[in-house]
Design an enzyme around this catalytic site. Sequence first.
Site, PDB file in Angstrom:
ATOM      1  CD  GLU A   1       3.757   4.716  13.400  1.00  0.00           C
ATOM      2  OE1 GLU A   1       3.623   3.851  12.523  1.00  0.00           O
ATOM      3  OE2 GLU A   1       3.190   5.821  13.360  1.00  0.00           O
TER       4      GLU A   1
ATOM      5  CD  GLU B   1       0.027   1.243  12.413  1.00  0.00           C
ATOM      6  OE1 GLU B   1       0.431   0.976  11.270  1.00  0.00           O
ATOM      7  OE2 GLU B   1      -0.923   0.652  12.928  1.00  0.00           O
TER       8      GLU B   1
ATOM      9  CB  SER C   1       8.701   1.838   9.714  1.00  0.00           C
ATOM     10  OG  SER C   1       7.935   2.390   8.665  1.00  0.00           O
ATOM     11  CB  SER C   2       6.443  -1.377   5.874  1.00  0.00           C
ATOM     12  OG  SER C   2       6.345  -2.505   6.695  1.00  0.00           O
TER      13      SER C   2
ATOM     14  CG  ASP D   1       3.976  -0.225  12.916  1.00  0.00           C
ATOM     15  OD1 ASP D   1       2.862  -0.741  12.740  1.00  0.00           O
ATOM     16  OD2 ASP D   1       4.424   0.674  12.186  1.00  0.00           O
TER      17      ASP D   1
ATOM     18  CB  THR E   1       1.187   5.874   6.051  1.00  0.00           C
ATOM     19  OG1 THR E   1       1.300   5.089   7.209  1.00  0.00           O
ATOM     20  CG2 THR E   1       2.454   6.641   5.839  1.00  0.00           C
TER      21      THR E   1
ATOM     22  N   GLY F   1       0.399   2.378   3.387  1.00  0.00           N
ATOM     23  CA  GLY F   1      -0.168   1.043   3.267  1.00  0.00           C
ATOM     24  C   GLY F   1       0.468  -0.010   4.156  1.00  0.00           C
ATOM     25  N   GLY F   2       1.132   0.398   5.257  1.00  0.00           N
ATOM     26  CA  GLY F   2       1.748  -0.587   6.133  1.00  0.00           C
ATOM     27  C   GLY F   2       2.736  -1.428   5.361  1.00  0.00           C
TER      28      GLY F   2
ATOM     29  NE  ARG G   1       8.454   3.390  13.126  1.00  0.00           N
ATOM     30  CZ  ARG G   1       7.341   3.018  12.501  1.00  0.00           C
ATOM     31  NH1 ARG G   1       6.624   3.866  11.796  1.00  0.00           N
ATOM     32  NH2 ARG G   1       6.936   1.761  12.562  1.00  0.00           N
TER      33      ARG G   1
HETATM   34  N1  GLU Z   1       2.917   2.148  10.681  1.00  0.00           N
HETATM   35  C1  GLU Z   1       3.215   1.676   9.368  1.00  0.00           C
HETATM   36  C2  GLU Z   1       4.707   1.583   9.128  1.00  0.00           C
HETATM   37  O1  GLU Z   1       5.450   2.333   9.694  1.00  0.00           O
HETATM   38  C3  GLU Z   1       2.668   2.583   8.340  1.00  0.00           C
HETATM   39  C4  GLU Z   1       1.238   2.498   8.246  1.00  0.00           C
HETATM   40  C5  GLU Z   1       0.762   2.707   6.840  1.00  0.00           C
HETATM   41  O2  GLU Z   1       1.491   3.072   5.982  1.00  0.00           O
HETATM   42  O3  GLU Z   1      -0.363   2.508   6.534  1.00  0.00           O
HETATM   43  O4  GLU Z   1       5.121   0.784   8.357  1.00  0.00           O
END
Ligand code: GLU
Length: 633
Positions: A478, A459, A505-506, A481, A439, A527-528, A140
């Site tokens: 990033e 991100e 993060s997700s 986030d 992502t 997808g965040g 990360r």
């Molecule tokens: N920055 C997001 C995360 O770390 C990921 C972004 C994404 O997957 O679209 O959760």
Amino acid sequence: MGVQRSRRTAAVAIVAALTAAGAGALGPAQAAQPAQGAAAAQPGLYTASVRPAGRPPHTAEPPPKQPTATGYGGAVATVDADATAAGLRVLRRGGTAVDAAVAAAAALGVSEPFSAGIGGGGFFVHYDAKSGEVSTLDGRESAPASATDQLFIEDGTPLTFPEARVSGLSVGTPGTLATWAEALDRWGRFDLTRNLRPAIELAEDGFVVDETFRTQVAANAAIFADFPATAELYLPGGAPPAVGTVLPNPDLADTYRQIARHGIDVFYEGPIGAEIAATVQDPPVRDGATRNVRPGDMTTDDLAAYEVIERDPTVVEYRGLQVYGMAPPSSGGSTVGEALNILENYDLGAMDEAQALHHYLDATALAFADRNRYVGDPDVIDVPLDELLSQEFADERACLLDPEAAAPKPVAPGVPDGDYGDGCATAPEPAAVADEGSTTHLTTADRWGNVLAYTLTIEQTGGSGITVPGRGFLLNNELTDFNFVPTQGGAPDPNLPGPDKRPRSSMAPTIVLDDDGEPLLALGSPGGATIIGTVLQTLVNRVDLGMDLPAAVAAPRLFQPNNVNTSAEPAIADGPLGAILRDVYRHTLVRTAEIGAATGIEFLGKHRLQAVAEPVRRGGGSAGVVFPQRWPR
Ligand code: GLU
């Protein structure tokens, strides 16, 4: 085990490599596991004279892609045909799942530059067939040493998201390259030099622009236009490239070549690092731009201090399977794990689809409430991870899941204090938090049975929009986030910015082992925050609802991150399932064009593999196997 930190350059140990033909002739029973950490280096650089015949350069035909492939000897699933081809090429030459993942990820840096690249970071989950162990690497991005909780506050007011995103302030110290080097050192047979070759060729020859790429550029055109180095790459002639255009990236080819020649220190402690820091501190905006692009504080010391961290994976048992994921600072493993533990209380397989999805939605909401309250960088805050993943805690949380009706949102977080079963303990109610971005996820497996789930990102689609001039890659955003301001009312917010801190993060790269400890599935998605829902729903589809993996990935999705609204793809929102979820279970559905872009691999038994990518979302992904029919005799 705890955590282990490192940033090593892949060892240049020369071991006897199987020839491509010889390696290909080995059956699974005879295939010997490669020595871990032994990088079968090919000294010297890639040169045109040794380049094998491959895809002819400058074609305007998009390479063919298929969403599902079944076969033997290794598999790759990514969002992109060139990246999958790069991974398969490395596997065919005797590379491991990790070699293939690095080759594929480097290719994605060329053809999916708005989602992945060496200007970003990610999380790596690896199953080692020899030891049966699952390990994870945290690559990360981290905040600069100078960061404070006021990172995104200006004159007492938080910046807007677009202001923060398109700035030097949002750029975290990149971890992707260090992750590749560390992973290859542990589990690769080839070194970075060899694994970068397909991407160098792709960057030189160019890739064919498809509709997804063109749309992503168009959505970012105003931002890209403000940075000459970005416009030069992605707005040829001042406009988004037409579908079918062949787009090379000679600067990135050269950057990869320098990394191949000198190792990753050229990035973390050398001239490329100096240029990254200079770009962040003084973003190179075009003359006449009216955008206020705030500078950031990343220094060459931040880059030199960057470390990849090995962390214990998260693991929960679900229906007798072991589900491994990524620990904090990602909330992927803990949130997917907690929701699965909640769902373990119900026999989803015996329910109709709407009722099962209702349970999935409210389990997700409950787990998100706890994620938002308790999960952040574990090196900076105390994350009660063992409690969040305990079955007893989940059983207590399940008392808020009404099988007949959606819980009013947002639901309050639980109290993961080790004292459960005494009613429905909840902490004071928080504000809801949601985030989104872009992502990419890739999944690989090799002939030895090693498996890899790797999610990487910069991100937002296009990251900060800032390209390092002359280097051919975008810098991440990033650090957006982090929460810009406290979100948890009177309770401490676990995800405020801080010095050297990694934003929550997700990302949820996931590996599932069966009750014998053998790999069954590996998967993940971009997808965040929606990543957590996509991984969870795909697992429920596959494990509980009787779908095979291609159907589980293709099925329409829903997402409920503890918000009043539930996102629903049109096939659900506009159909009978949506009507039942709305009218019977009282969910508030909001139509959403697309959620996630998963890839995965399933082990079908007897060494048979099934690689799976999206059939439609994001223009469809690309799955491939080394031998589509059977092991050659
Ligand atoms: N920055 C997001 C995360 O770390 C990921 C972004 C994404 O997957 O679209 O959760």
